[in-house]
Design a protein around this motif. Sequence first.
Motif, PDB file in Angstrom:
ATOM      1  N   LYS A  25       0.829  -1.201   0.000  1.00  0.00           N
ATOM      2  CA  LYS A  25       0.000   0.000   0.000  1.00  0.00           C
ATOM      3  C   LYS A  25       0.867   1.256   0.000  1.00  0.00           C
ATOM      4  O   LYS A  25       1.876   1.320   0.694  1.00  0.00           O
ATOM      5  N   MET A  26       0.434   2.239  -0.782  1.00  0.00           N
ATOM      6  CA  MET A  26       1.038   3.566  -0.785  1.00  0.00           C
ATOM      7  C   MET A  26      -0.031   4.548  -0.338  1.00  0.00           C
ATOM      8  O   MET A  26      -1.192   4.419  -0.712  1.00  0.00           O
ATOM      9  N   SER A  27       0.380   5.518   0.454  1.00  0.00           N
ATOM     10  CA  SER A  27      -0.564   6.553   0.867  1.00  0.00           C
ATOM     11  C   SER A  27       0.129   7.902   0.788  1.00  0.00           C
ATOM     12  O   SER A  27       1.356   7.985   0.692  1.00  0.00           O
ATOM     13  N   PHE A  28      -0.679   8.960   0.841  1.00  0.00           N
ATOM     14  CA  PHE A  28      -0.157  10.297   0.619  1.00  0.00           C
ATOM     15  C   PHE A  28      -0.713  11.256   1.664  1.00  0.00           C
ATOM     16  O   PHE A  28      -1.810  11.061   2.181  1.00  0.00           O
ATOM     17  N   THR A  29       0.073  12.297   1.958  1.00  0.00           N
ATOM     18  CA  THR A  29      -0.369  13.343   2.865  1.00  0.00           C
ATOM     19  C   THR A  29      -0.283  14.687   2.149  1.00  0.00           C
ATOM     20  O   THR A  29       0.485  14.858   1.202  1.00  0.00           O
ATOM     21  N   LEU A  30      -1.079  15.627   2.621  1.00  0.00           N
ATOM     22  CA  LEU A  30      -1.039  17.000   2.143  1.00  0.00           C
ATOM     23  C   LEU A  30      -0.867  17.891   3.358  1.00  0.00           C
ATOM     24  O   LEU A  30      -1.726  17.914   4.239  1.00  0.00           O
ATOM     25  N   ASN A  31       0.281  18.542   3.431  1.00  0.00           N
ATOM     26  CA  ASN A  31       0.608  19.422   4.564  1.00  0.00           C
ATOM     27  C   ASN A  31       0.425  18.715   5.908  1.00  0.00           C
ATOM     28  O   ASN A  31      -0.099  19.272   6.862  1.00  0.00           O
ATOM     29  N   GLY A  32       0.857  17.441   5.949  1.00  0.00           N
ATOM     30  CA  GLY A  32       0.857  16.674   7.191  1.00  0.00           C
ATOM     31  C   GLY A  32      -0.415  15.908   7.499  1.00  0.00           C
ATOM     32  O   GLY A  32      -0.479  15.186   8.489  1.00  0.00           O
ATOM     33  N   THR A  33      -1.441  16.043   6.673  1.00  0.00           N
ATOM     34  CA  THR A  33      -2.705  15.349   6.895  1.00  0.00           C
ATOM     35  C   THR A  33      -2.885  14.255   5.843  1.00  0.00           C
ATOM     36  O   THR A  33      -2.775  14.527   4.646  1.00  0.00           O
ATOM     37  N   GLU A  34      -3.178  13.029   6.306  1.00  0.00           N
ATOM     38  CA  GLU A  34      -3.369  11.929   5.361  1.00  0.00           C
ATOM     39  C   GLU A  34      -4.578  12.193   4.467  1.00  0.00           C
ATOM     40  O   GLU A  34      -5.607  12.671   4.924  1.00  0.00           O
ATOM     41  N   VAL A  35      -4.415  11.883   3.187  1.00  0.00           N
ATOM     42  CA  VAL A  35      -5.500  11.998   2.219  1.00  0.00           C
ATOM     43  C   VAL A  35      -5.998  10.574   1.959  1.00  0.00           C
ATOM     44  O   VAL A  35      -5.442   9.839   1.146  1.00  0.00           O
ATOM     45  N   ALA A  36      -7.027  10.182   2.692  1.00  0.00           N
ATOM     46  CA  ALA A  36      -7.480   8.783   2.717  1.00  0.00           C
ATOM     47  C   ALA A  36      -7.867   8.244   1.343  1.00  0.00           C
ATOM     48  O   ALA A  36      -7.610   7.084   1.037  1.00  0.00           O
ATOM     49  N   ASN A  37      -8.462   9.047   0.498  1.00  0.00           N
ATOM     50  CA  ASN A  37      -8.941   8.559  -0.792  1.00  0.00           C
ATOM     51  C   ASN A  37      -7.862   8.503  -1.872  1.00  0.00           C
ATOM     52  O   ASN A  37      -8.148   8.084  -2.991  1.00  0.00           O
ATOM     53  N   ALA A  38      -6.655   8.912  -1.563  1.00  0.00           N
ATOM     54  CA  ALA A  38      -5.593   8.937  -2.576  1.00  0.00           C
ATOM     55  C   ALA A  38      -4.648   7.739  -2.464  1.00  0.00           C
ATOM     56  O   ALA A  38      -3.624   7.714  -3.119  1.00  0.00           O
ATOM     57  N   PHE A  39      -4.973   6.740  -1.670  1.00  0.00           N
ATOM     58  CA  PHE A  39      -4.071   5.594  -1.511  1.00  0.00           C
ATOM     59  C   PHE A  39      -4.081   4.718  -2.761  1.00  0.00           C
ATOM     60  O   PHE A  39      -4.983   4.783  -3.593  1.00  0.00           O
ATOM     61  N   MET A  40      -3.036   3.906  -2.898  1.00  0.00           N
ATOM     62  CA  MET A  40      -2.933   2.946  -3.998  1.00  0.00           C
ATOM     63  C   MET A  40      -2.415   1.629  -3.454  1.00  0.00           C
ATOM     64  O   MET A  40      -1.668   1.617  -2.484  1.00  0.00           O
ATOM     65  N   THR A  41      -2.809   0.551  -4.076  1.00  0.00           N
ATOM     66  CA  THR A  41      -2.297  -0.761  -3.703  1.00  0.00           C
ATOM     67  C   THR A  41      -1.430  -1.288  -4.840  1.00  0.00           C
ATOM     68  O   THR A  41      -1.546  -0.849  -5.992  1.00  0.00           O
ATOM     69  N   PHE A  42      -0.560  -2.230  -4.509  1.00  0.00           N
ATOM     70  CA  PHE A  42       0.337  -2.798  -5.511  1.00  0.00           C
ATOM     71  C   PHE A  42       0.794  -4.163  -5.031  1.00  0.00           C
ATOM     72  O   PHE A  42       0.638  -4.502  -3.868  1.00  0.00           O
ATOM     73  N   GLU A  43       1.381  -4.928  -5.932  1.00  0.00           N
ATOM     74  CA  GLU A  43       1.982  -6.213  -5.588  1.00  0.00           C
ATOM     75  C   GLU A  43       3.471  -6.106  -5.806  1.00  0.00           C
ATOM     76  O   GLU A  43       3.921  -5.846  -6.925  1.00  0.00           O
ATOM     77  N   ALA A  44       4.228  -6.271  -4.737  1.00  0.00           N
ATOM     78  CA  ALA A  44       5.676  -6.201  -4.834  1.00  0.00           C
ATOM     79  C   ALA A  44       6.214  -7.516  -5.411  1.00  0.00           C
ATOM     80  O   ALA A  44       5.868  -8.584  -4.918  1.00  0.00           O
ATOM     81  N   GLU A  45       6.992  -7.406  -6.464  1.00  0.00           N
ATOM     82  CA  GLU A  45       7.571  -8.596  -7.078  1.00  0.00           C
ATOM     83  C   GLU A  45       8.831  -9.001  -6.332  1.00  0.00           C
ATOM     84  O   GLU A  45       9.512  -8.179  -5.763  1.00  0.00           O
ATOM     85  N   GLY A  46       9.133 -10.282  -6.355  1.00  0.00           N
ATOM     86  CA  GLY A  46      10.377 -10.767  -5.780  1.00  0.00           C
ATOM     87  C   GLY A  46      10.402 -10.900  -4.276  1.00  0.00           C
ATOM     88  O   GLY A  46      11.442 -11.042  -3.683  1.00  0.00           O
ATOM     89  N   ARG A  47       9.210 -10.858  -3.607  1.00  0.00           N
ATOM     90  CA  ARG A  47       9.224 -11.034  -2.159  1.00  0.00           C
ATOM     91  C   ARG A  47       9.071 -12.495  -1.824  1.00  0.00           C
ATOM     92  O   ARG A  47       8.473 -13.246  -2.509  1.00  0.00           O
TER      93      ARG A  47
END
Length: 108
Positions: free
Chosen positions: A86-108
């Motif tokens: 999971k990746m998530s993002f903040t704007l000026n220190g506040t989490e932006v809940a709807n802007a997250f992204m999911t991914f599959e890490a290769e090679g784990r």
Amino acid sequence: VMKPSGKFYHEVILGEKFDDPQVGWVTDRFIFKPRSFKGVGDDSEGWAADGARFLKWHKTSRAAQWPKRWKVGDVIGCAIDIDGGKMSFTLNGTEVANAFMTFEAEGR
């Protein structure tokens, strides 16, 4: 970050001359090509948030909800949990809940 696992975070302060900002993460297979107009999130090796155009990027763009349009001086935070996919993002220190992204890490 060239790590196979873990949690990491970085911030970007938007300066005077930002055009079409895409802020996020790339894999070690991402190849930067100056003058190609390709950046973070434009291919399969990157993921990015774009609060100027209200988009999120991975190969292509999709709508993203931000509380307000990015402006000069804003601090954009990028968090990644490689093990959790999971990746998530903040704007000026506040989490932006709807802007997250999911991914599959290769090679784990």
